[in-house]
Scaffold this active site. Structure first.
Site, PDB file in Angstrom:
ATOM      1  N   ASP A  11       0.864  -1.195   0.000  1.00 11.43           N
ATOM      2  CA  ASP A  11       0.000   0.000   0.000  1.00 11.43           C
ATOM      3  C   ASP A  11       0.900   1.244   0.000  1.00 11.43           C
ATOM      4  O   ASP A  11       1.751   1.402   0.870  1.00 11.43           O
ATOM      5  CB  ASP A  11      -0.883  -0.037   1.260  1.00 11.43           C
ATOM      6  CG  ASP A  11      -1.876   1.119   1.328  1.00 11.43           C
ATOM      7  OD1 ASP A  11      -3.038   0.863   1.708  1.00 11.43           O
ATOM      8  OD2 ASP A  11      -1.512   2.263   1.028  1.00 11.43           O
ATOM      9  N   ASP A 106      -4.226   2.084  -4.867  1.00 11.87           N
ATOM     10  CA  ASP A 106      -2.841   2.047  -4.372  1.00 11.87           C
ATOM     11  C   ASP A 106      -2.506   0.821  -3.522  1.00 11.87           C
ATOM     12  O   ASP A 106      -1.515   0.825  -2.822  1.00 11.87           O
ATOM     13  CB  ASP A 106      -2.497   3.329  -3.604  1.00 11.87           C
ATOM     14  CG  ASP A 106      -2.956   3.295  -2.159  1.00 11.87           C
ATOM     15  OD1 ASP A 106      -3.973   2.653  -1.863  1.00 11.87           O
ATOM     16  OD2 ASP A 106      -2.256   3.910  -1.321  1.00 11.87           O
ATOM     17  N   GLU A 107      -3.335  -0.216  -3.585  1.00 12.39           N
ATOM     18  CA  GLU A 107      -2.999  -1.379  -2.757  1.00 12.39           C
ATOM     19  C   GLU A 107      -3.360  -2.687  -3.448  1.00 12.39           C
ATOM     20  O   GLU A 107      -4.314  -2.749  -4.220  1.00 12.39           O
ATOM     21  CB  GLU A 107      -3.664  -1.305  -1.377  1.00 12.39           C
ATOM     22  CG  GLU A 107      -5.142  -1.208  -1.448  1.00 12.39           C
ATOM     23  CD  GLU A 107      -5.804  -1.189  -0.075  1.00 12.39           C
ATOM     24  OE1 GLU A 107      -5.369  -1.925   0.824  1.00 12.39           O
ATOM     25  OE2 GLU A 107      -6.785  -0.448   0.064  1.00 12.39           O
TER      26      GLU A 107
HETATM   27  P1  TTP Z   1      -5.127   5.133   1.281  1.00  8.89           P
HETATM   28  O1  TTP Z   1      -4.129   4.068   0.963  1.00  8.89           O
HETATM   29  O2  TTP Z   1      -6.200   4.816   2.277  1.00  8.89           O
HETATM   30  O3  TTP Z   1      -4.390   6.431   1.845  1.00  8.89           O
HETATM   31  P2  TTP Z   1      -2.983   7.050   1.431  1.00  8.89           P
HETATM   32  O4  TTP Z   1      -2.258   6.207   0.442  1.00  8.89           O
HETATM   33  O5  TTP Z   1      -3.185   8.469   1.025  1.00  8.89           O
HETATM   34  O6  TTP Z   1      -2.210   7.081   2.808  1.00  8.89           O
HETATM   35  P3  TTP Z   1      -1.608   5.851   3.635  1.00  8.89           P
HETATM   36  O7  TTP Z   1      -1.887   4.592   2.860  1.00  8.89           O
HETATM   37  O8  TTP Z   1      -0.146   6.143   3.773  1.00  8.89           O
HETATM   38  O9  TTP Z   1      -2.317   5.889   4.950  1.00  8.89           O
HETATM   39  O10 TTP Z   1      -5.830   5.608  -0.030  1.00  8.89           O
HETATM   40  C1  TTP Z   1      -5.168   5.691  -1.284  1.00  8.89           C
HETATM   41  C2  TTP Z   1      -5.623   6.909  -2.044  1.00  8.89           C
HETATM   42  O11 TTP Z   1      -7.033   6.855  -2.228  1.00  8.89           O
HETATM   43  C3  TTP Z   1      -5.347   8.207  -1.332  1.00  8.89           C
HETATM   44  O12 TTP Z   1      -4.038   8.696  -1.614  1.00  8.89           O
HETATM   45  C4  TTP Z   1      -6.434   9.095  -1.859  1.00  8.89           C
HETATM   46  C5  TTP Z   1      -7.574   8.172  -2.155  1.00  8.89           C
HETATM   47  N1  TTP Z   1      -8.592   8.269  -1.074  1.00  8.89           N
HETATM   48  C6  TTP Z   1      -9.668   9.137  -1.258  1.00  8.89           C
HETATM   49  O13 TTP Z   1      -9.784   9.789  -2.294  1.00  8.89           O
HETATM   50  N2  TTP Z   1     -10.581   9.270  -0.236  1.00  8.89           N
HETATM   51  C7  TTP Z   1     -10.477   8.573   0.946  1.00  8.89           C
HETATM   52  O14 TTP Z   1     -11.324   8.726   1.845  1.00  8.89           O
HETATM   53  C8  TTP Z   1      -9.367   7.678   1.109  1.00  8.89           C
HETATM   54  C9  TTP Z   1      -9.205   6.901   2.389  1.00  8.89           C
HETATM   55  C10 TTP Z   1      -8.457   7.561   0.070  1.00  8.89           C
HETATM   56 MG    MG Z   2      -2.071   4.162   0.744  1.00 10.39          MG
END
Ligand code: TTP
Ligand code: MG
Length: 393
Positions: A11, A106-107
């Protein structure tokens, strides 16, 4: 005998914000907030770790984020750019195993059972992935490794950012014990409240209960939570080809009721999804649209069709569903298109019942466009109905 650590969860850290910092070096080390302008009613998509120190989080109203950190740089969401990076990250991940389940932009999970002879231990594979993503793309990816999906995902999140964490079977109970029940997959805010009312706050509290206790009180989910609390998760990876459906949806920065825009979106989603189908050698037999109104009420409308993977057919069917379901009045906050009943595209040669004369032409055009996109990138070619209107450019 080494313990089994065959499932890897990857992720990206602060994904959208990290891409913005990568593209604009002057933003590095600074609080960056992506999504919703600071004065708008929009919500934060994500923010850099520098901004998280101020308490900013995903899904928080942008105006609140601004109050918490007025000096943060607020940027609009640039989805095509993130999608391009996402594709490249998944390309790196898929070097390590053919069994990959993409969970979100992203995961992804990887089943790394078969690759230790090629790459070494699970930890070594995790390290190699982190190195390659960083050196080739400039992004930091967190990795969790364990013997099932639940624990691998939990592991990748435990030491974020820049984490590489392994949870073995003999460590699982201890690692889980102090965590709040909200960390269990499927426990949302409401379930957490119900569990708290039963005196259950931590995963350790569940571990201390007999197996049937929770089930007797909250039903079959109780059994699942009890198993997860004990590090038991039987779910297999679902690689894309085996998925039963494929979908795309968009939450609008501001509610809309513009049917012409929705039609463009349908054509764009249909093109993307059908391209994926063709690349995977699949066809679909059902089209579903999803509409979420401004009050969050959500409806779906589906239609079964003869199996196909043609952009034009899907666009046409989804367009008809839209016109039956939506009169262009009530504001919408989200629109989605998904294709279900996927099957191998073996019998496509039989033609298509929707447009018998032109199906062969459409198929050839679709294949040609795929080849051009594969060689020159996703935006290299587009059908005319997807091009922006001249007067809006
Ligand atoms: P995440 O993997 O949940 O968040 P992140 O990558 O920004 O941060 P981290 O993993 O380090 O905690 O989500 C991936 C992407 O999805 C995030 O960059 C933006 C998008 N996203 C949204 O648009 N709205 C949301 O509520 C969430 C959780 C994510
Ligand atoms: Mg992330």
């Amino acid at each position: 005998m080494a313990e089994l650590t065959n499932i890897l969860h990857a992720d990206l850290d602060a994904f959208f914000a990290s891409v913005e910092q990568l593209d604009n070096p002057s933003l590095r080390g600074k609080p960056v907030v992506v999504g919703g302008s600071r004065h708008s009613r929009g919500v934060v998509s994500t923010c850099s770790y520098e901004a998280r120190k101020f308490g900013i989080r995903s899904a928080m109203p942008a105006a609140q984020a601004y109050r918490l950190c007025p000096q943060a740089v607020f940027l609009p969401v640039n989805m095509p750019r993130y999608q391009e990076m996402s594709r490249q990250v998944f390309a790196i991940l898929s070097r390590f195993s053919p069994i990959m389940e993409v969970l979100s932009i992203d995961e992804a999970f990887l089943d790394i059972s078969g690759c230790s002879r090629l790459y070494g231990s699970a930890e070594e594979i995790g390290r190699l992935i982190k190195e390659q993503v960083y050196s080739e793309l400039g992004l930091v990816i967190s990795i969790g490794i364990s013997y099932n999906k639940f624990l691998a995902k939990l592991a990748s999140d435990m030491d974020k950012p820049d984490s590489l964490r392994i949870i073995t079977e003999s460590q699982a109970m201890e690692v889980l014990k102090p965590l709040p029940v909200s960390r269990i997959w499927g426990v949302g805010q409401k379930t957490e409240e119900s569990l708290n009312k039963l005196g259950i706050k931590t995963i350790g509290d569940i571990q201390a209960l007999p197996a049937g206790w929770l089930e007797a009180r909250i039903g079959s989910a109780g059994r699942l939570f009890w198993e997860l609390a004990h590090g038991i998760d039987q779910r297999a990876l679902e690689p894309e080809q085996e998925r039963k459906s494929l979908g795309r949806e968009e939450t609008f920065p501001e509610d809309i009721n513009d049917t012409a825009y929705l039609e463009k979106l349908i054509a764009q989603f249909a093109a993307e999804l059908c391209r994926k189908l063709r690349q995977a050698g699949l066809q679909t037999a059902s089209v579903t649209i999803k509409l979420r109104y401004s009050d969050f009420k959500t409806i779906t409308r589906s239609k079964t069709i003869p199996p196909c993977n043609s952009d034009l057919v899907i666009t046409q069917v989804a367009g008809e569903l839209l016109h039956h379901a939506y009169n262009g009045k009530r504001p919408l906050r989200l629109f989605g298109l998904s294709l279900g009943h996927l099957s191998p595209a073996a019998d496509l040669e039989q033609g298509n019942l929707f447009e018998p004369q032109s199906n062969a032409d459409h198929k050839e055009i679709d294949l040609l466009m795929d080849e051009i996109r594969n060689r020159f990138g996703a935006n290299a070619i587009s059908r005319a109905n997807l091009l922006p209107d001249k007067d809006t450019e």
